[in-house]
Design an enzyme around this catalytic site. Structure first.
Site, PDB file in Angstrom:
ATOM      1  N   ARG A   8      44.664  45.783  45.100  1.00 16.54           N
ATOM      2  CA  ARG A   8      43.324  45.388  44.678  1.00 16.54           C
ATOM      3  C   ARG A   8      42.411  45.477  45.887  1.00 16.54           C
ATOM      4  O   ARG A   8      42.846  45.303  47.034  1.00 16.54           O
ATOM      5  CB  ARG A   8      43.322  43.953  44.152  1.00 16.54           C
ATOM      6  CG  ARG A   8      41.934  43.529  43.644  1.00 16.54           C
ATOM      7  CD  ARG A   8      41.814  42.043  43.368  1.00 16.54           C
ATOM      8  NE  ARG A   8      40.412  41.721  43.074  1.00 16.54           N
ATOM      9  CZ  ARG A   8      39.948  40.493  42.844  1.00 16.54           C
ATOM     10  NH1 ARG A   8      40.763  39.465  42.898  1.00 16.54           N
ATOM     11  NH2 ARG A   8      38.675  40.305  42.589  1.00 16.54           N
ATOM     12  N   HIS A   9      41.150  45.768  45.660  1.00 15.77           N
ATOM     13  CA  HIS A   9      40.174  45.789  46.750  1.00 15.77           C
ATOM     14  C   HIS A   9      40.058  44.400  47.386  1.00 15.77           C
ATOM     15  O   HIS A   9      40.503  43.384  46.838  1.00 15.77           O
ATOM     16  CB  HIS A   9      38.806  46.231  46.236  1.00 15.77           C
ATOM     17  CG  HIS A   9      38.300  45.384  45.110  1.00 15.77           C
ATOM     18  ND1 HIS A   9      37.806  44.107  45.296  1.00 15.77           N
ATOM     19  CD2 HIS A   9      38.250  45.604  43.776  1.00 15.77           C
ATOM     20  CE1 HIS A   9      37.458  43.589  44.135  1.00 15.77           C
ATOM     21  NE2 HIS A   9      37.729  44.481  43.193  1.00 15.77           N
TER      22      HIS A   9
ATOM     23  N   ARG B  39      34.770  40.871  47.740  1.00 20.55           N
ATOM     24  CA  ARG B  39      33.491  41.514  47.410  1.00 20.55           C
ATOM     25  C   ARG B  39      32.480  40.451  47.018  1.00 20.55           C
ATOM     26  O   ARG B  39      32.820  39.299  46.751  1.00 20.55           O
ATOM     27  CB  ARG B  39      33.673  42.478  46.246  1.00 20.55           C
ATOM     28  CG  ARG B  39      34.234  41.801  44.990  1.00 20.55           C
ATOM     29  CD  ARG B  39      33.959  42.588  43.734  1.00 20.55           C
ATOM     30  NE  ARG B  39      34.613  42.027  42.556  1.00 20.55           N
ATOM     31  CZ  ARG B  39      34.170  40.966  41.877  1.00 20.55           C
ATOM     32  NH1 ARG B  39      33.074  40.337  42.254  1.00 20.55           N
ATOM     33  NH2 ARG B  39      34.828  40.533  40.810  1.00 20.55           N
TER      34      ARG B  39
ATOM     35  N   PRO C 145      29.710  38.987  44.209  1.00 22.66           N
ATOM     36  CA  PRO C 145      29.784  38.942  42.740  1.00 22.66           C
ATOM     37  C   PRO C 145      29.153  40.174  42.102  1.00 22.66           C
ATOM     38  O   PRO C 145      28.165  40.722  42.592  1.00 22.66           O
ATOM     39  CB  PRO C 145      28.993  37.677  42.392  1.00 22.66           C
ATOM     40  CG  PRO C 145      29.080  36.823  43.611  1.00 22.66           C
ATOM     41  CD  PRO C 145      29.060  37.787  44.766  1.00 22.66           C
ATOM     42  N   THR C 146      29.750  40.611  41.014  1.00 18.87           N
ATOM     43  CA  THR C 146      29.183  41.710  40.241  1.00 18.87           C
ATOM     44  C   THR C 146      28.166  41.159  39.251  1.00 18.87           C
ATOM     45  O   THR C 146      28.031  39.943  39.084  1.00 18.87           O
ATOM     46  CB  THR C 146      30.291  42.450  39.473  1.00 18.87           C
ATOM     47  OG1 THR C 146      31.020  41.498  38.683  1.00 18.87           O
ATOM     48  CG2 THR C 146      31.254  43.128  40.437  1.00 18.87           C
TER      49      THR C 146
ATOM     50  N   ARG D 209      33.768  49.360  47.031  1.00 18.05           N
ATOM     51  CA  ARG D 209      34.763  48.363  47.434  1.00 18.05           C
ATOM     52  C   ARG D 209      36.182  48.933  47.458  1.00 18.05           C
ATOM     53  O   ARG D 209      36.996  48.513  48.280  1.00 18.05           O
ATOM     54  CB  ARG D 209      34.694  47.137  46.521  1.00 18.05           C
ATOM     55  CG  ARG D 209      34.910  47.395  45.033  1.00 18.05           C
ATOM     56  CD  ARG D 209      34.687  46.089  44.258  1.00 18.05           C
ATOM     57  NE  ARG D 209      34.837  46.224  42.812  1.00 18.05           N
ATOM     58  CZ  ARG D 209      33.870  46.550  41.968  1.00 18.05           C
ATOM     59  NH1 ARG D 209      32.652  46.811  42.452  1.00 18.05           N
ATOM     60  NH2 ARG D 209      34.074  46.608  40.665  1.00 18.05           N
TER      61      ARG D 209
ATOM     62  N   ASP E  68      41.839  44.500  40.256  1.00 17.57           N
ATOM     63  CA  ASP E  68      42.733  43.491  39.685  1.00 17.57           C
ATOM     64  C   ASP E  68      43.135  43.845  38.255  1.00 17.57           C
ATOM     65  O   ASP E  68      44.264  43.577  37.832  1.00 17.57           O
ATOM     66  CB  ASP E  68      42.118  42.091  39.753  1.00 17.57           C
ATOM     67  CG  ASP E  68      40.665  42.033  39.312  1.00 17.57           C
ATOM     68  OD1 ASP E  68      40.114  43.050  38.837  1.00 17.57           O
ATOM     69  OD2 ASP E  68      40.060  40.944  39.447  1.00 17.57           O
ATOM     70  N   THR E  69      42.239  44.466  37.515  1.00 17.54           N
ATOM     71  CA  THR E  69      42.593  44.884  36.158  1.00 17.54           C
ATOM     72  C   THR E  69      43.733  45.891  36.166  1.00 17.54           C
ATOM     73  O   THR E  69      44.591  45.883  35.280  1.00 17.54           O
ATOM     74  CB  THR E  69      41.375  45.497  35.441  1.00 17.54           C
ATOM     75  OG1 THR E  69      40.777  46.481  36.311  1.00 17.54           O
ATOM     76  CG2 THR E  69      40.346  44.437  35.105  1.00 17.54           C
TER      77      THR E  69
END
Length: 446
Positions: free
Chosen positions: A46-47, A50, A52-53, A122, A338-339
């Site tokens: 996972r990156h 980051r 928040p999106t 990211r 993460d997905t």
């Protein structure tokens, strides 16, 4: 069933929000199990941390409190996030050199160490940071598809159109997981995490509630949960309290991992390890439902799992082009999300809980697939681990090494375990399990 989702992922623990919160568990081991001669490794990471999106509704609508400002644009890797990922890379590099997968005092040969990353900033910078940590001063950077404006099917199979969902089948699969209570039952199943999130947000005083027709009756846990899938089967999301709590709890964890002052992490309202565990239960449960449900996991994860398997299985070439890993590759790094980790877990039936990390797929965490050979009979095996930084290691920016490693959790593949080889899976059986898990119409090279 809703209850079973809570059981599988609701028990994930965490470290208390302090430097003294390093914890250990019988399930968490300091280093890799020694099964034999390591031949190759695939690291699906996972990156890192980051900002928040963009969210629906926007974060500013969910609380009257002022949200912290971030040093980068929404969804981008921060400098601290890159540094934390580089620490993971330094550990991987030390481990891989010790296992003689990479040269001890020289840069890897071309293609021996290779990274393929999703096109987001990211993930690309995460791939670069991992390579920089694994092979310092070697000038390696992650490769990615040419277009930065199109979805890479390796990481976004449904969104790219390579493997769209059948909306009706997707809804049936979700309904089967939830059981008789359905989406309506999520609010009662996760009453504790939703109630605590409402308190931390002070939701009734939020702009969302102030703008509602009946502000006095506006409650977080009475909003409906809805699954939305577009007609093309490319985009799906969970709206409502559980989805919101999932997103916001992850924002709080990112604030903490970013090293924001304590009074800016959830406005200083998270009390202890149990509080982190309660809040992140929503995040883990939402991922379990929307990313690990078998039908959804297979549609979303087939190109990625096929890529991983082909990299582990590869001979001199890959005629079906099922992997981006070049011939002769020994360490293949995938800069992912993460997905993606959750999709792989759903396809391979991998389950875990982390006693010192409330997020089951934390920033910089990785599924590590190792191919190794038993010298006694020259049989190859595959083992899978989750390698991650504890909450305290993220907060403290712990320098990682063989002496101070990240956490490693072994993940036996159900139905594919050899007790004589540390519950690893023979490469032949691993290939069989993977083929059974793939959605046939989505696998590259078919």
């Amino acid at each position: 069933m809703a209850a079973s989702i809570a059981f599988v992922l609701g028990g994930a623990g965490c470290a208390a929000p302090s430097a003294a919160s390093h914890s250990s568990s019988a399930d968490v081991v300091a280093g890799a199990a020694h099964h034999g001669q390591l031949k190759s490794v695939v690291i699906v990471s996972r990156h890192g941390v980051r900002s928040p999106t963009s969210t629906k509704p926007p974060l500013q609508q969910l609380s009257s409190q002022t949200w912290p400002e971030w040093p980068v644009q929404p969804g981008q890797l921060t400098a601290r996030g890159a540094a934390l990922v580089e620490q993971m890379g330094r550990y991987y590099g030390a481990w891989l050199r010790e296992e003689k997968i990479l040269p001890a005092s020289a840069c890897p040969a071309p293609g021996q160490l290779y990274a393929w990353a999703d096109v987001d900033q990211r993930t690309r910078l995460t791939g670069n940071a991992l390579l920089r940590g694994i092979a310092p001063a070697c000038g390696l950077t992650a490769a990615h598809q040419a277009s930065l404006n199109a979805d890479d099917p390796v990481f976004h199979a449904t969104e790219s159109g390579a493997c769209p969902l059948d909306p009706q089948q997707a809804r049936r699969a979700i309904d089967e997981r939830l059981g008789a209570t359905g989406l309506a039952g999520l609010n009662s199943t996760y009453a504790a995490t939703l109630s605590r999130m409402s308190e931390v947000l002070d939701f009734q005083a939020s702009p969302f509630c102030r703008q509602s027709p009946q502000p006095a009756q506006c409650r977080f846990d009475t909003q409906p949960n809805r699954v939305r899938i577009d007609d093309a089967g490319r985009h799906m999301r969970l709206d409502g309290p559980l989805g919101i709590a999932s997103t916001v709890s992850e924002v709080f964890l990112l604030e903490y991992a970013q090293g924001l002052p304590a009074d800016q992490v959830a406005w200083g309202r998270i009390r202890d390890a149990a509080d982190w565990r309660t809040l992140l239960q929503a995040h883990n449960a939402q991922f379990d439902l929307m990313a690990r449900t078998p039908y959804l996991a297979a549609r979303k994860g087939t190109p990625l799992l096929a890529d991983i398997a082909a990299a582990l299985e590869q001979t001199s070439n890959d005629p079906h082009q099922r992997t981006h890993a070049p011939a002769g590759n020994r360490v293949y790094v995938l800069g992912a999300h993460d997905t993606n980790l959750a999709n792989l877990a759903g396809m391979l039936q991998l389950n875990w809980s982390l006693p010192d990390q409330p997020d089951n797929t934390p920033p910089g965490g990785a599924l590590v697939f190792s191919r190794w050979r038993d010298p006694a009979d020259a049989t190859d095996y595959v083992s899978v681990e989750l390698v991650y930084q504890s909450l305290a290691q993220l907060r403290d920016q712990t320098a990682l090494s063989l002496a101070v490693p990240p956490k490693r959790v072994p993940l036996p593949i159900p139905g594919c375990q050899d007790a004589a080889h540390g519950n690893a899976c023979s490469l032949r059986d691993f290939s069989r399990v993977v083929e059974q898990a793939l959605a046939p119409d989505c696998a590259p090279g078919r």
